[in-house]
Scaffold this active site. Sequence first.
Site, PDB file in Angstrom:
ATOM      1  N   GLU A 294       4.234  -1.001  -3.766  1.00 18.64           N
ATOM      2  CA  GLU A 294       3.299  -1.328  -2.689  1.00 18.64           C
ATOM      3  C   GLU A 294       3.799  -2.522  -1.862  1.00 18.64           C
ATOM      4  O   GLU A 294       3.502  -2.626  -0.679  1.00 18.64           O
ATOM      5  CB  GLU A 294       1.925  -1.624  -3.302  1.00 18.64           C
ATOM      6  N   HIS A 323      14.988  10.204 -25.504  1.00 20.72           N
ATOM      7  CA  HIS A 323      14.977  11.638 -25.791  1.00 20.72           C
ATOM      8  C   HIS A 323      14.451  12.439 -24.601  1.00 20.72           C
ATOM      9  O   HIS A 323      14.057  13.584 -24.757  1.00 20.72           O
ATOM     10  CB  HIS A 323      14.154  11.895 -27.061  1.00 20.72           C
ATOM     11  N   LYS A 437      -7.193   4.910   2.283  1.00 27.34           N
ATOM     12  CA  LYS A 437      -8.605   4.514   2.163  1.00 27.34           C
ATOM     13  C   LYS A 437      -9.387   4.986   3.399  1.00 27.34           C
ATOM     14  O   LYS A 437     -10.479   5.535   3.295  1.00 27.34           O
ATOM     15  CB  LYS A 437      -8.726   2.991   2.031  1.00 27.34           C
TER      16      LYS A 437
HETATM   17  O1  PA5 Z   1      -2.522  -4.566  -4.181  1.00 25.76           O
HETATM   18  C1  PA5 Z   1      -3.457  -4.181  -3.484  1.00 25.76           C
HETATM   19  O2  PA5 Z   1      -3.882  -4.824  -2.515  1.00 25.76           O
HETATM   20  C2  PA5 Z   1      -4.179  -2.885  -3.810  1.00 25.76           C
HETATM   21  O3  PA5 Z   1      -3.533  -2.137  -4.749  1.00 25.76           O
HETATM   22  C3  PA5 Z   1      -5.594  -3.175  -4.276  1.00 25.76           C
HETATM   23  O4  PA5 Z   1      -5.550  -3.943  -5.456  1.00 25.76           O
HETATM   24  C4  PA5 Z   1      -6.376  -1.881  -4.522  1.00 25.76           C
HETATM   25  O5  PA5 Z   1      -6.329  -1.059  -3.398  1.00 25.76           O
HETATM   26  C5  PA5 Z   1      -7.825  -2.203  -4.851  1.00 25.76           C
HETATM   27  O6  PA5 Z   1      -8.403  -2.947  -3.812  1.00 25.76           O
HETATM   28  P1  PA5 Z   1      -9.754  -3.716  -4.023  1.00 25.76           P
HETATM   29  O7  PA5 Z   1      -9.517  -4.815  -5.032  1.00 25.76           O
HETATM   30  O8  PA5 Z   1     -10.083  -4.263  -2.685  1.00 25.76           O
HETATM   31  O9  PA5 Z   1     -10.747  -2.739  -4.528  1.00 25.76           O
END
Ligand code: PA5
Length: 467
Positions: A294, A323, A437
């Site tokens: 990410e 394996h 989202k």
């Molecule tokens: O790293 C990030 O920003 C995302 O992976 C969020 O943690 C994830 O989308 C969850 O978001 P939120 O904490 O706003 O629910």
Amino acid sequence: MKKSKIRVNFNNMMKHRLGSYGISEMDIKNLSSKINLAIKNLKQKREDGKLGFMYLPYDTKTNEDIKKVSSIVKDRFENLLVLGIGGSALGTIALHKALKHPFYNLLPKEKRKTPKLFVIDNVDPEVANGIFDVIDIKKTLVNVITKSGETAETVAFMKIIWDKLIKQVGKNKLRDHIVITTDKTKGALRKIVNENGFISFTVPENVGGRFSVLSPVGLFPLACVDVDIDELLKGAEYMDSFVTINNVWKNPAFMSALLHYIADKKFGAKITVMMPYSNALKDISDWFAQLWAESLGKKYSNDGKIVNEGLTPVKALGATDQHSQVQLYNEGPYDKVITFIRVENFKKDEVMPHNFKEEETFSYLSGYSMADLLNIEQRATEVALTKNKRMNMTITLPEISEFTLGQLIYMLEVETAFMGELYNINAFDQPGVEAGKIATYALMGRKGYKEKLKDFNLGKEIKRYII
Ligand code: PA5
């Protein structure tokens, strides 16, 4: 402290081991100006308060608050149910698995001492249903964690729990069963906290989800199951003294980032494998996969050019994946860097008895312990890969403890941030995640998002293409 320092050994990335398939010191020298700029930029961002995760080890006030609340609530409940997704869940899952008993929830209460921990990080309806077969909601504390306060998966589950709690404990007792972790002022969840007087924690504005495990996001649930959060933070602070060194040859985070960067740019190694030889560390790879993917998978450079950067993280487990995946790593394309995580001293061990004396196929194992075998297998895989000229490196943990994991987590976070600088991309945003989202909100008919549906118009569905 020194004896508990984690170590990064990158010999098997280098030319003296891999010949023309390896990285030379000259490759590193040639990048001097890029490296210096990356160091300068990272330092500046930290000074400007943009890298909130680097302040977390020093946030003693929040840490004290967490310990206060957790010490009160942990004895009152049989279960702690965490609702969160991505960065709001993966760190807790990883550290809980690493630091607690491998069958923690199955231990009897006298041994476990703290509540069972369940982390729900999906909207799978069967899980949503199944959880109520194993927990009694009346004996459960729910920690809802969402920085934005509006992520569909987390909110969906919270809505279901909310009604169940009201039915079973009554509206006036709701407050005793819910702790919320969200932004300080923004988002619908903060509003709900304010309206209902829930206990709450804050995710600092400048700490992104995937960098938040050492904030209340991870620390509160972990403190509730008696993970020593002081030691976790001390480990991170200790690592901070190494990852702030400007010399890449002394800085494990910078050097590791640099080697991955060169492996990509020089050899096209676009795949990053993390392979701990320890079941306890299995989910660290899962946490890392999100951090790496990410943060580094980005379409645009900082100057607006389309670059489509990114390295694909792959999770493997030693010895299990010897394996399955290791065949590919040894003989498949030269497109990977494999990072082993090795544990020197396991908390518990089992020695193989001297039975089956006549059977040489079994008897060579006698007298060795499980840890010996696991670590020898790690070494064997490393040797085989190196012989096959495959880039690999090893992170050694003297033992699995809060202190070493604090170091590991923090080192990997700084490495990721430094990678962002080397690639000249923003490691701290996630427009690709946001796009998903928004599409979900649009498809679910959320107010203000319906009109976005047209942005996702893919054209007609052709029947012939469905078999
Ligand atoms: O790293 C990030 O920003 C995302 O992976 C969020 O943690 C994830 O989308 C969850 O978001 P939120 O904490 O706003 O629910």
